[in-house]
Design a protein around this motif. Structure first.
Motif, short mmCIF file in Angstrom:
data_model
loop_
_atom_site.label_atom_id
_atom_site.label_comp_id
_atom_site.label_asym_id
_atom_site.label_seq_id
_atom_site.Cartn_x
_atom_site.Cartn_y
_atom_site.Cartn_z
N SER A 1 0.83 -1.21 0.00
CA SER A 1 0.00 0.00 0.00
C SER A 1 0.86 1.26 0.00
N ARG B 1 -5.45 -0.44 -8.36
CA ARG B 1 -5.59 -0.15 -6.94
C ARG B 1 -5.24 1.31 -6.65
N ASP C 1 -7.64 4.06 -4.96
CA ASP C 1 -7.29 4.89 -3.81
C ASP C 1 -7.52 6.37 -4.12
#
Length: 611
Positions: free
Chosen positions: A565, A585, A589
């Motif tokens: 992350s 991803r 986000d």
């Protein structure tokens, strides 16, 4: 003709009869589909990569992987001990065994947590045994004649200690220098770049020849007592194939119902451990009652459990390996060239092992960043192995990949626990010495199963290729046959390669006697030079971007502790070859952050209007 008659008869039925026949036909098709689904479910792993079995199962399964790797790991220091002039120093051999187990466990923990993140055990590699033996065969490293006589060897003498430590330090330094290549190739992303050229026709012969090239080792161990070896093989086959669907009723307690009977599929989960334990017990009983011969020169002596009985009594209770325990490593140029050849073969073997491990553990194919990390961490492992002084490097253990296919337990938590067990065994000398009493034919019977499954796992990579194509049949057949023929001829004619330069002769000898290098290189070269479509070569599956599969890939191969992350939120994270980068991803986000900011603005404006 009968089917056509039945079809005509059904066609002439009235509407009700036709509906009933159609219902029966659909019911029959549904039953066939259910049977196909049942067969498919039977081949799926019981526990996948991210699954965590109960703690008591993890302990048994981790111990099973430790026992599976034990025979191969312990063989490496015992093979090297003769060239290190240690054949009459069993205590130092025990320290080498403890060291290689300690480093193997440490590298396993690193590989599962920060490396490729597959349930793949790390251990010593036979790819480095051949160059190590070639290095120690040089005239300056020949053992003095007095070291061959046990009565003349004083294991505490400084002269004797310097004899074997000087050779081991040279081997250490050569391994450490050569391992830098593997670290650079892995973390620089070069392996990930080459993966676009490495297809099933490269991986299949490489992995298959791992098992086929070990038939001699399995035969030697099994041939020490064919009766015990056959019993071990039959037990493992019986448990893993015939009784795998048979549950064992076990009484359990719960709060709602104090006593209930639960089904425990012990034969499916622990067939190898059960097979080894029963055969080990039989050998122990035959040893106690002197059924097995006590003469070392008699057939069947190696089936006794007291062959290495003195090792347990003389081993230390506690032994903590540390880097530089044999002194400051030195470097030999000839040794570095030889070890480099073994490192290249080890990397090719590991790439195939990653794909086989992913297939057998129910994981998606490993992405480039995971392969980069796996190879890089293996290089770090070889560097640690050289620093600690194992006399060897580290690589992915093919034997334990085969255990995944037999037990159908692909949880990486089990392999992680197995790594900690190996670290513990590396520090507790006497506990580790207990397992040295496993008879040789028991290990040989297990190898007959293990190496056969490895060979089949390699061939299974061809299922995505078009094997009706004469091109593919030629590439696979020629690569496999050459990988067996060329090394066999070179071993029978060792003087055929003489260039006048010893280092060059050693490198050629090592490369041309390594089965996996010959087969993998020919498969790679022919597959990338002979014209063929992506569908024909089995590369279409690499181009598919299934969102569900991408989500599963992230779940399996992303780095732990929030590292993935962290890099996903930085734009420069995509340029690091060994770090996972999921563009979708990152976009998600960003959308979430924008949505949160927009929601906050809308709430603020609503409050202002209300006031």
């Amino acid at each position: 003709m009968e089917n056509r008659g039945l079809d005509n008869h059904a066609f002439q039925m009235d509407e009700r009869s036709s509906d009933e026949a159609l219902g029966r036909k659909h019911g029959h098709a549904q039953r066939e589909e259910e049977e196909d689904d049942e067969d498919e479910d039977r081949n799926k792993p019981t526990y996948c990569v991210t699954d965590v079995p109960p703690w008591y199962l993890c302990v048994f399964l981790a111990l099973q992987h430790y026992l599976t790797a034990f025979g191969a790991i312990i063989s490496i220091p015992l093979i090297l001990s003769e060239r290190l002039c240690l054949q009459n120093d069993s205590l130092t051999q025990g320290r080498l065994i403890n060291t290689i187990f300690f480093v193997s466990g440490l590298c396993t923990v690193l590989q599962v947590t920060l490396g490729v993140r597959l349930p793949i055990l790390q251990g010593g590699t036979f790819s480095l045994v051949t160059p190590a033996m070639a290095l120690l065969s040089l005239p300056e490293f020949e053992c003095p004649a007095w070291t061959q006589n046990a009565s003349l060897v004083n294991t505490s003498s400084p002269v004797f200690i310097e004899v074997w430590q000087s050779r081991l330090r040279t081997l250490q330094g050569s391994i450490m220098v050569a391992s830098v290549l593997q670290i650079v190739v892995g973390f620089s992303g070069l392996i990930g770049f080459l993966m676009r050229f490495i297809g099933p026709l490269t991986i299949a012969p490489t992995v298959s020849l791992i098992g086929l090239s070990l038939y001699d080792s399995a035969g030697d161990r099994a041939g020490s007592h064919w009766g015990i070896s056959a019993m071990t093989t039959v037990l493992i086959v019986l448990f893993s194939q015939y009784l795998c669907r048979v549950p064992l009723p076990i009484p359990t307690f719960s709060r709602t119902r104090k006593l209930k009977i639960s089904k425990f599929y012990i034969f499916q989960i622990m067939p190898i451990l059960l097979g080894i334990s029963i055969s080990w017990l039989v050998c122990f009983l035959l040893t106690i009652y002197d059924v097995l011969p006590s003469d070392p020169n008699t057939y069947g002596y190696l089936a006794r459990t007291d062959v290495k009985g003195d090792v347990l009594g003389r081993a230390a209770w506690f032994n903590f390996p540390y880097p530089g325990q044999w002194g400051l490593p030195t470097v030999s140029l000839a040794g570095v060239f030889g070890i480099l050849a073994g490192i290249v073969c080890s990397m090719a073997e590991s790439v195939g092992d990653y794909h086989s491990c992913a297939r057998l553990s129910g994981a998606p194919p490993p992405p480039k960043h995971a392969i980069n990390r796996g190879i890089g961490v293996e290089g770090v492992g070889s560097l640690l192995a050289g620093a600690f002084g194992t006399g060897n490097g580290t690589t992915s253990f093919s034997e334990n990949i085969a255990a995944l296919g037999i037990t159908k337990v692909g949880s990486r938590m089990v392999i992680l626990l197995s790594g900690f067990i190996m670290i513990l065994m590396g520090m507790l000398g006497k506990i580790g010495a207990i397992f040295t009493t496993i008879p040789t034919p028991v290990i040989g019977g297990m190898f007959l199963i293990m190496f056969g499954v490895i060979t089949a796992a390699g061939i299974s990579n061809l299922q995505t290729t078009d094997m009706n194509s004469s091109r593919n049949i030629f590439i696979f057949g020629f690569s496999m046959f050459s990988g067996l023929t060329i090394p066999n001829w070179i071993l029978k004619n060792p003087n055929a390669l003489v260039t006048g330069v010893k280092e060059v002769d050693q490198v050629l000898q090592i490369l041309l006697t390594t089965h996996i290098f010959i087969g993998g290189f020919l498969g790679f070269f022919l597959d990338n030079t002979i014209p063929g479509t992506k569908r024909e070569r089995g590369l279409l599956c690499l181009d598919k971007n299934d969102p569900e599969d991408a989500s599963k890939t992230s779940q399996v191969y992303d780095l732990p502790f929030g590292i993935s992350s962290f890099f996903a939120r930085r734009s420069w994270g995509r340029y690091i070859p060994f770090c996972p980068w999921n563009e979708n991803r990152s976009k998600d986000d960003a959308v979430i952050r924008n949505y949160s900011s927009e929601s906050k603005l809308s709430v603020d404006s609503y409050v202002e209007n209300a006031l």
